[in-house]
Motif scaffolding. Sequence first.
Motif, mmCIF file in Angstrom:
data_model
loop_
_atom_site.group_PDB
_atom_site.id
_atom_site.type_symbol
_atom_site.label_atom_id
_atom_site.label_comp_id
_atom_site.label_asym_id
_atom_site.label_seq_id
_atom_site.Cartn_x
_atom_site.Cartn_y
_atom_site.Cartn_z
ATOM 1 N N ASP A 141 7.868 -2.075 11.099
ATOM 2 C CA ASP A 141 6.579 -2.142 10.424
ATOM 3 C C ASP A 141 6.312 -0.867 9.632
ATOM 4 O O ASP A 141 5.796 -0.924 8.525
ATOM 5 C CB ASP A 141 5.443 -2.374 11.429
ATOM 6 C CG ASP A 141 5.448 -3.786 12.000
ATOM 7 O OD1 ASP A 141 6.115 -4.653 11.410
ATOM 8 O OD2 ASP A 141 4.803 -4.005 13.038
ATOM 9 N N ASN A 142 6.649 0.290 10.188
ATOM 10 C CA ASN A 142 6.455 1.545 9.469
ATOM 11 C C ASN A 142 7.292 1.575 8.201
ATOM 12 O O ASN A 142 6.828 2.001 7.153
ATOM 13 C CB ASN A 142 6.792 2.740 10.365
ATOM 14 C CG ASN A 142 5.766 2.923 11.473
ATOM 15 O OD1 ASN A 142 4.645 2.442 11.369
ATOM 16 N ND2 ASN A 142 6.144 3.607 12.523
ATOM 17 N N THR A 144 8.305 -0.979 6.569
ATOM 18 C CA THR A 144 7.748 -1.977 5.674
ATOM 19 C C THR A 144 6.556 -1.417 4.915
ATOM 20 O O THR A 144 6.422 -1.633 3.725
ATOM 21 C CB THR A 144 7.339 -3.242 6.464
ATOM 22 O OG1 THR A 144 8.480 -3.756 7.116
ATOM 23 C CG2 THR A 144 6.750 -4.293 5.561
ATOM 24 N N ARG A 145 5.704 -0.662 5.574
ATOM 25 C CA ARG A 145 4.550 -0.055 4.896
ATOM 26 C C ARG A 145 5.029 0.936 3.836
ATOM 27 O O ARG A 145 4.510 0.942 2.722
ATOM 28 C CB ARG A 145 3.627 0.634 5.893
ATOM 29 C CG ARG A 145 2.444 1.304 5.188
ATOM 30 C CD ARG A 145 1.277 1.462 6.130
ATOM 31 N NE ARG A 145 0.204 2.195 5.516
ATOM 32 C CZ ARG A 145 -0.723 1.680 4.735
ATOM 33 N NH1 ARG A 145 -0.698 0.395 4.460
ATOM 34 N NH2 ARG A 145 -1.677 2.418 4.218
ATOM 35 N N GLN A 164 6.149 -1.001 1.009
ATOM 36 C CA GLN A 164 5.017 -1.559 0.275
ATOM 37 C C GLN A 164 4.404 -0.505 -0.650
ATOM 38 O O GLN A 164 4.057 -0.809 -1.794
ATOM 39 C CB GLN A 164 3.944 -2.072 1.232
ATOM 40 C CG GLN A 164 4.329 -3.319 1.977
ATOM 41 C CD GLN A 164 3.297 -3.685 3.033
ATOM 42 O OE1 GLN A 164 2.409 -2.911 3.367
ATOM 43 N NE2 GLN A 164 3.424 -4.887 3.568
ATOM 44 N N ILE A 165 4.268 0.708 -0.160
ATOM 45 C CA ILE A 165 3.717 1.794 -0.976
ATOM 46 C C ILE A 165 4.621 2.051 -2.168
ATOM 47 O O ILE A 165 4.156 2.148 -3.305
ATOM 48 C CB ILE A 165 3.513 3.067 -0.131
ATOM 49 C CG1 ILE A 165 2.376 2.849 0.876
ATOM 50 C CG2 ILE A 165 3.236 4.278 -1.018
ATOM 51 C CD1 ILE A 165 2.238 3.945 1.911
ATOM 52 N N ASP A 179 -9.558 -4.641 4.181
ATOM 53 C CA ASP A 179 -8.109 -4.664 4.025
ATOM 54 C C ASP A 179 -7.473 -5.906 4.641
ATOM 55 O O ASP A 179 -6.516 -6.443 4.105
ATOM 56 C CB ASP A 179 -7.498 -3.396 4.647
ATOM 57 C CG ASP A 179 -6.054 -3.206 4.256
ATOM 58 O OD1 ASP A 179 -5.724 -3.427 3.070
ATOM 59 O OD2 ASP A 179 -5.247 -2.827 5.126
ATOM 60 N N SER A 180 -8.024 -6.384 5.746
ATOM 61 C CA SER A 180 -7.394 -7.526 6.408
ATOM 62 C C SER A 180 -7.572 -8.819 5.607
ATOM 63 O O SER A 180 -6.693 -9.671 5.611
ATOM 64 C CB SER A 180 -7.922 -7.692 7.831
ATOM 65 O OG SER A 180 -9.308 -7.930 7.813
ATOM 66 N N LEU A 218 -1.642 1.786 -1.917
ATOM 67 C CA LEU A 218 -1.565 0.325 -1.899
ATOM 68 C C LEU A 218 -2.707 -0.233 -2.724
ATOM 69 O O LEU A 218 -3.645 0.497 -3.063
ATOM 70 C CB LEU A 218 -1.656 -0.202 -0.466
ATOM 71 C CG LEU A 218 -0.502 0.171 0.466
ATOM 72 C CD1 LEU A 218 -0.840 -0.182 1.907
ATOM 73 C CD2 LEU A 218 0.783 -0.508 0.038
ATOM 74 N N CYS A 243 -5.848 0.754 -0.948
ATOM 75 C CA CYS A 243 -5.916 2.053 -0.277
ATOM 76 C C CYS A 243 -5.411 3.139 -1.219
ATOM 77 O O CYS A 243 -4.208 3.383 -1.296
ATOM 78 C CB CYS A 243 -5.095 2.019 1.008
ATOM 79 S SG CYS A 243 -5.185 3.541 1.948
ATOM 80 N N GLU A 261 -7.618 4.971 5.695
ATOM 81 C CA GLU A 261 -6.426 5.788 5.516
ATOM 82 C C GLU A 261 -6.542 6.592 4.244
ATOM 83 O O GLU A 261 -7.206 6.196 3.302
ATOM 84 C CB GLU A 261 -5.191 4.883 5.399
ATOM 85 C CG GLU A 261 -4.592 4.535 6.722
ATOM 86 C CD GLU A 261 -3.240 3.877 6.535
ATOM 87 O OE1 GLU A 261 -2.334 4.534 5.976
ATOM 88 O OE2 GLU A 261 -3.110 2.723 6.932
#
Length: 170
Positions: free
Chosen positions: A27-28, A30-31, A34-35, A78-79, A115, A118, A164
């Motif tokens: 997941d980290n 992946t983030r 994404q950035i 965000d969700s 993002l 964000c 964030e």
Amino acid sequence: MKRSVLFSFIAVITATLFITSCSNKKDNATRAEQIEEFRAELTAQDTLAMLTICDDAMEQLKQQNYDQVLANLFEYNDSTKEIKPLSEFTAKRYQRMFKLFPVLSYMRQYYSFMLEGCNDVKYEVTFADAEHSGTGKPATTMYMFNPVRVNGEWKLCVKTAGDEFDTELQ
């Protein structure tokens, strides 16, 4: 028999912890990906649009046009990836802050794209000159916005302590 059940239970727990820790690492990554992908999609027009809405808000604050700024500020979820106008409570809170720390002058400290929902634009705000601050130096604070791009359009959102921010630029 009891030992084999206990051993099976421990094996299942260990496997679950291993899988969970591996998926957290994934997941980290992946983030971060994404950035990287979001930043690669941005154009000079995106940068200009983002900075323009933020700088315009700061100019409006300097002119004490609080209602106009508040009408153009949004909250981002965000969700759900939704933008909504400030709640009455949040608008009043920001209006109090804007009046308590009026913008006499400002200077953009930095901006950062992370993002679509964000991003950071941070300003140093002088709210009292040296003569009136009582310290012999101008009194300053920081304002930070979260410009958000949804469906290709930039909106100015509030940045809260819980959001964030780009820690590389702090």
